[in-house]
Design an enzyme around this catalytic site. Structure first.
Site, short mmCIF file in Angstrom:
data_model
loop_
_atom_site.label_atom_id
_atom_site.label_comp_id
_atom_site.label_asym_id
_atom_site.label_seq_id
_atom_site.Cartn_x
_atom_site.Cartn_y
_atom_site.Cartn_z
N SER A 145 0.87 -1.18 0.00
CA SER A 145 0.00 0.00 0.00
C SER A 145 0.90 1.23 0.00
CB SER A 145 -0.84 0.00 1.29
OG SER A 145 -1.40 1.26 1.55
N TYR A 158 -2.01 -1.37 10.40
CA TYR A 158 -2.06 -1.57 8.94
C TYR A 158 -0.73 -1.13 8.31
CZ TYR A 158 -3.83 -1.24 4.13
OH TYR A 158 -4.02 -1.41 2.76
P1 NAD Z 1 -11.58 -5.87 -0.40
O1 NAD Z 1 -12.09 -5.96 1.00
O2 NAD Z 1 -12.50 -5.35 -1.44
O3 NAD Z 1 -11.02 -7.29 -0.86
C1 NAD Z 1 -10.24 -8.09 -0.02
C2 NAD Z 1 -10.60 -9.55 -0.21
O4 NAD Z 1 -9.72 -10.32 0.65
C3 NAD Z 1 -12.02 -9.87 0.24
O5 NAD Z 1 -12.73 -10.55 -0.77
C4 NAD Z 1 -11.86 -10.73 1.49
O6 NAD Z 1 -12.85 -11.74 1.61
C5 NAD Z 1 -10.48 -11.34 1.25
N1 NAD Z 1 -9.86 -11.78 2.50
C6 NAD Z 1 -9.86 -11.14 3.70
N2 NAD Z 1 -9.22 -11.88 4.63
C7 NAD Z 1 -8.80 -13.00 3.99
C8 NAD Z 1 -8.11 -14.16 4.42
N3 NAD Z 1 -7.72 -14.31 5.69
N4 NAD Z 1 -7.83 -15.12 3.51
C9 NAD Z 1 -8.26 -14.99 2.22
N5 NAD Z 1 -8.93 -13.94 1.77
C10 NAD Z 1 -9.21 -12.95 2.64
O7 NAD Z 1 -10.27 -4.97 -0.28
P2 NAD Z 1 -9.18 -4.46 -1.35
O8 NAD Z 1 -9.08 -3.00 -1.14
O9 NAD Z 1 -9.43 -4.97 -2.70
O10 NAD Z 1 -7.88 -5.12 -0.72
C11 NAD Z 1 -6.97 -5.92 -1.46
C12 NAD Z 1 -5.56 -5.58 -1.03
O11 NAD Z 1 -5.25 -4.24 -1.42
C13 NAD Z 1 -5.31 -5.63 0.48
O12 NAD Z 1 -4.05 -6.22 0.73
C14 NAD Z 1 -5.30 -4.17 0.88
O13 NAD Z 1 -4.55 -3.93 2.04
C15 NAD Z 1 -4.65 -3.56 -0.34
N6 NAD Z 1 -4.85 -2.11 -0.53
C16 NAD Z 1 -6.11 -1.59 -0.54
C17 NAD Z 1 -6.25 -0.21 -0.69
C18 NAD Z 1 -7.60 0.45 -0.69
O14 NAD Z 1 -7.67 1.68 -0.50
N7 NAD Z 1 -8.69 -0.28 -0.93
C19 NAD Z 1 -5.12 0.60 -0.85
C20 NAD Z 1 -3.87 0.01 -0.84
C21 NAD Z 1 -3.74 -1.35 -0.67
#
Ligand code: NAD
Length: 278
Positions: A145, A158
Site C-alpha cells: 500500500s 495496517y
Molecule cells: P476488499 O475488501 O475489497 O477485498 C479483499 C478480499 O480479501 C475480500 O474478498 C476478502 O474476503 C479477502 N480476505 C480477507 N481476509 C482473507 C483471508 N484471511 N484469507 C483470504 N482472503 C481474505 O479490499 P481491497 O481493497 O481490494 O484489498 C486488497 C488488497 O489491497 C489488500 O491487501 C489491501 O490492504 C490492499 N490495498 C487496498 C487499498 C484500498 O484503499 N482499498 C489501498 C492500498 C492497498
C-alpha cells in the site's frame, strides 16, 4: 530481466480475489488470456468472480483459503500444482484494515491483521516459490500500500504490516533474480473497494475517523480498482519493482524520498485534522 510479456495460458494465482483489487486484477488477467486460480475466504464471492471470468472466455479454478493459516496455504499450493502442473504468476493480495491508534488498538487485533496482511503474504511466497525456482520461471506480486511507504496516524497496525511487505519484497526481488523470477511490490493509494466497510475499527476518542465518514470519502475520492488491476498487468509484463498507483501514492512517496522532515510535517498535520490538538 524482462517481465512476462505474453500472459496467455499463464497459470495466475490471486488471493483475496473475491472483491476489489483482487477481483479486478483477476478479470484483467482473464482478458489477456491467462489461466486463473482464485482464492478468498468467501466462497460466494469466488463463485461470482469465477462466473465473470468464464464469461470472458478464460479458464478458472476457485479455492476457499484463509491466507493467515499456513497449512491452508501449503495445501493450496499443492492443489494448484496437482490441477495445473505449474505456477507462473502469484499475486498475494488478500488483506484487511484496522483503524485505531497504537494506544487504543488491542494486541489481539494487531495479531489478526499481521496474520493476514503479513504472514498471509509470506506463507504464499514460501508455498509457491519452490515450484517457480524448480522451473527457473515466474513472477510474484505482493500487495502492500502507499501506507507501506509512508505512515499516517490512525492506522499504525495496517501501516506496519505494509512496511513489512515492502521490506520482504525488496530483499526477495534481489534474491530470486538469479532464478529468472520477478517480484513486484504494489503500493496503491486509496481505492474504492469493500476494505473500509469490512474493516475493524478501534477509534474511541474525538476522532473524525468513523466507518461512515471513511466509506463516503472513499466513494468520492478513491481510485477505481480497475486502475490498480491495469498497473499489476503492466508490472508483470515489465518486471517492475515498487509500483505506487494513483496520484496520492505518488505524491506521498515522492515527498518522503525528498524530505523526511516534510513527510513528518504532513503526518503531524493529518493527526491534528483527525484528532484535534489535545
Ligand atoms: P476488499 O475488501 O475489497 O477485498 C479483499 C478480499 O480479501 C475480500 O474478498 C476478502 O474476503 C479477502 N480476505 C480477507 N481476509 C482473507 C483471508 N484471511 N484469507 C483470504 N482472503 C481474505 O479490499 P481491497 O481493497 O481490494 O484489498 C486488497 C488488497 O489491497 C489488500 O491487501 C489491501 O490492504 C490492499 N490495498 C487496498 C487499498 C484500498 O484503499 N482499498 C489501498 C492500498 C492497498
Amino acid at each position: 530481466m524482462p517481465g512476462i510479456k505474453d500472459l496467455r495460458n499463464k497459470i495466475t494465482i490471486i488471493t483475496g480475489a473475491g472483491s476489489g483489487i483482487g477481483r479486478s486484477t483477476a478479470l484483467a488477467f482473464a482478458r489477456k488470456g491467462a489461466d486463473l486460480v482464485i482464492a478468498d475466504l468467501s466462497e460466494e464471492r469466488l463463485a461470482e468472480v469465477a462466473r465473470e471470468i468464464e464469461v470472458l472466455g478464460a479458464r478458472v479454478l476457485t479455492r476457499q483459503v484463509d491466507v493467515s493459516k499456513r497449512e491452508e496455504v501449503d495445501a493450496f499450493a499443492k492443489f494448484v500444482h496437482r490441477e495445473r502442473g505449474r505456477v507462473d504468476i502469484l499475486h498475494n493480495n488478500a488483506g484487511v484494515n484496522l483503524s485505531g491508534t497504537v494506544a487504543e488498538s488491542s494486541i489481539e487485533n494487531w495479531e489478526w491483521i499481521f496474520g493476514i496482511n503479513f504472514w498471509g503474504v509470506l506463507y504464499g511466497v514460501k508455498a509457491f516459490l519452490p515450484y517457480m525456482i524448480e522451473r527457473r520461471y515466474g513472477h510474484i506480486v505482493n500487495t502492500a500500500s502507499m501506507f507501506g511507504l509512508c505512515a499516517p496516524p490512525a492506522t499504525p497496525a495496517y501501516n506496519a504490516t505494509k512496511f513489512a511487505v515492502v521490506g520482504l519484497g525488496e530483499g526477495l526481488r534481489a534474491e530470486v533474480r538469479k532464478y529468472n523470477i520477478g517480484v513486484t511490490t504494489l503500493c496503491p493509494g486509496i481505492v474504492n473497494t469493500r476494505i473500509v466497510a469490512d474493516s475493524r475499527m478501534e477509534i474511541k476518542d474525538n476522532s473524525i475517523v468513523t466507518r461512515d465518514n471513511l466509506v463516503q470519502f472513499y466513494e468520492k475520492f478513491a481510485l477505481k480498482p480497475e486502475c490498480v488491476a491495469n498497473a499489476v498487468v503492466k508490472a508483470v509484463r515489465h518486471n517492475k519493482s515498487v509500483v505506487p498507483v494513483g496520484p496520492d501514492a505518488w505524491a506521498l512517496w515522492m515527498t518522503k524520498r525528498f524530505s523526511q522532515t516534510l513527510s513528518d510535517g504532513i503526518m503531524m498535520l493529518s493527526s491534528r485534522m483527525l484528532f484535534g490538538k489535545s
